[in-house]
Write a protein that holds these residues in place. Sequence first.
Motif, PDB file in Angstrom:
ATOM      1  N   VAL A 127       0.892  -1.330  -0.117  1.00 34.62           N
ATOM      2  CA  VAL A 127       0.054   0.120  -0.084  1.00 34.62           C
ATOM      3  C   VAL A 127       0.972   1.053   0.014  1.00 34.62           C
ATOM      4  O   VAL A 127       1.910   1.273   0.709  1.00 34.62           O
ATOM      5  N   PHE A 128       0.591   2.243  -0.941  1.00 37.59           N
ATOM      6  CA  PHE A 128       1.337   3.604  -0.939  1.00 37.59           C
ATOM      7  C   PHE A 128       0.639   4.510  -0.560  1.00 37.59           C
ATOM      8  O   PHE A 128      -0.465   4.821  -1.153  1.00 37.59           O
ATOM      9  N   ASN A 129       1.309   5.726   0.117  1.00 39.84           N
ATOM     10  CA  ASN A 129       0.350   6.899   0.135  1.00 39.84           C
ATOM     11  C   ASN A 129       1.515   7.977  -0.026  1.00 39.84           C
ATOM     12  O   ASN A 129       2.805   7.803   0.721  1.00 39.84           O
ATOM     13  N   PRO A 130       1.499   8.886  -0.561  1.00 34.09           N
ATOM     14  CA  PRO A 130       0.312   9.174  -1.763  1.00 34.09           C
ATOM     15  C   PRO A 130       0.143   8.003  -2.613  1.00 34.09           C
ATOM     16  O   PRO A 130       1.158   7.419  -2.936  1.00 34.09           O
ATOM     17  N   PRO A 131      -1.123   7.753  -3.098  1.00 33.83           N
ATOM     18  CA  PRO A 131      -1.262   6.712  -3.927  1.00 33.83           C
ATOM     19  C   PRO A 131      -0.245   6.872  -5.373  1.00 33.83           C
ATOM     20  O   PRO A 131      -0.008   8.011  -5.982  1.00 33.83           O
ATOM     21  N   LEU A 132       0.005   5.917  -6.072  1.00 35.41           N
ATOM     22  CA  LEU A 132       0.806   5.997  -7.151  1.00 35.41           C
ATOM     23  C   LEU A 132      -0.045   6.117  -8.641  1.00 35.41           C
ATOM     24  O   LEU A 132      -1.430   5.482  -8.252  1.00 35.41           O
ATOM     25  N   THR A 133       0.174   6.668  -9.248  1.00 36.58           N
ATOM     26  CA  THR A 133      -0.562   6.892 -10.609  1.00 36.58           C
ATOM     27  C   THR A 133      -0.786   5.523 -11.595  1.00 36.58           C
ATOM     28  O   THR A 133      -1.455   5.198 -12.379  1.00 36.58           O
ATOM     29  N   GLY A 134       0.274   4.508 -11.461  1.00 33.40           N
ATOM     30  CA  GLY A 134       0.651   3.597 -12.193  1.00 33.40           C
ATOM     31  C   GLY A 134       1.834   3.809 -13.321  1.00 33.40           C
ATOM     32  O   GLY A 134       2.271   2.930 -13.879  1.00 33.40           O
ATOM     33  N   LYS A 135       2.132   5.003 -13.229  1.00 35.30           N
ATOM     34  CA  LYS A 135       3.575   5.230 -14.598  1.00 35.30           C
ATOM     35  C   LYS A 135       4.898   5.213 -13.821  1.00 35.30           C
ATOM     36  O   LYS A 135       5.793   5.373 -14.410  1.00 35.30           O
ATOM     37  N   GLU A 136       4.767   5.140 -12.385  1.00 33.99           N
ATOM     38  CA  GLU A 136       6.143   5.026 -11.581  1.00 33.99           C
ATOM     39  C   GLU A 136       6.898   3.877 -11.904  1.00 33.99           C
ATOM     40  O   GLU A 136       6.445   2.948 -11.946  1.00 33.99           O
ATOM     41  N   THR A 137       8.211   4.231 -11.795  1.00 39.70           N
ATOM     42  CA  THR A 137       9.128   2.994 -11.848  1.00 39.70           C
ATOM     43  C   THR A 137      10.355   3.608 -11.274  1.00 39.70           C
ATOM     44  O   THR A 137      10.596   4.771 -11.138  1.00 39.70           O
ATOM     45  N   HIS A 138      11.228   2.857 -10.558  1.00 37.72           N
ATOM     46  CA  HIS A 138      12.276   3.248  -9.815  1.00 37.72           C
ATOM     47  C   HIS A 138      13.440   4.000 -10.634  1.00 37.72           C
ATOM     48  O   HIS A 138      13.604   3.551 -11.910  1.00 37.72           O
ATOM     49  N   ASP A 139      13.920   5.329 -10.256  1.00 38.54           N
ATOM     50  CA  ASP A 139      14.858   5.845 -10.769  1.00 38.54           C
ATOM     51  C   ASP A 139      16.284   5.175 -10.450  1.00 38.54           C
ATOM     52  O   ASP A 139      16.358   4.206  -9.786  1.00 38.54           O
ATOM     53  N   GLU A 140      17.517   5.982 -10.775  1.00 34.18           N
ATOM     54  CA  GLU A 140      18.719   5.236 -10.557  1.00 34.18           C
ATOM     55  C   GLU A 140      18.971   5.135  -8.889  1.00 34.18           C
ATOM     56  O   GLU A 140      19.785   4.662  -8.512  1.00 34.18           O
TER      57      GLU A 140
END
Length: 129
Positions: free
Chosen positions: A106-119
């Motif tokens: 569970v994430f707060n704030p919510p993810l949009t679905g476009k996120e991926t880890h950066d470097e």
Amino acid sequence: MIVRHLNDIIGTENETKADTWASRRMLLKKDKMGFSFHDTVIYAGTETHIWYQNHLEAVYCVAGEGEIETVSDGKVYPITDGTMYALNENDEHYLRATKDMRMVCVFNPPLTGKETHDENGVYPLIEDE
């Protein structure tokens, strides 16, 4: 009411994959629940560096085994079926799986679905959908 099945998520734009994990995003910001909800697999034999600087996360392991190591103090916590951990201080960590781990997140704030880890292992904070 929102009703979804995991099989309806796998293979769609709501499944995000990396070399060490796959995140099936069941609820996202657009669902207006105030959090996002994910079914995530961490692949056996992998290590993932994560540092959610913009999000708080709670994780519940429902299968598999591995460990989490906090970078700030080097503490290592075993993870097995039934373990919950909460990154309540945006804890930078390493997540390692010795067997495939299936995690409910569970994430707060919510993810949009476009996120991926950066470097740096960070998800960006995306305000717009």
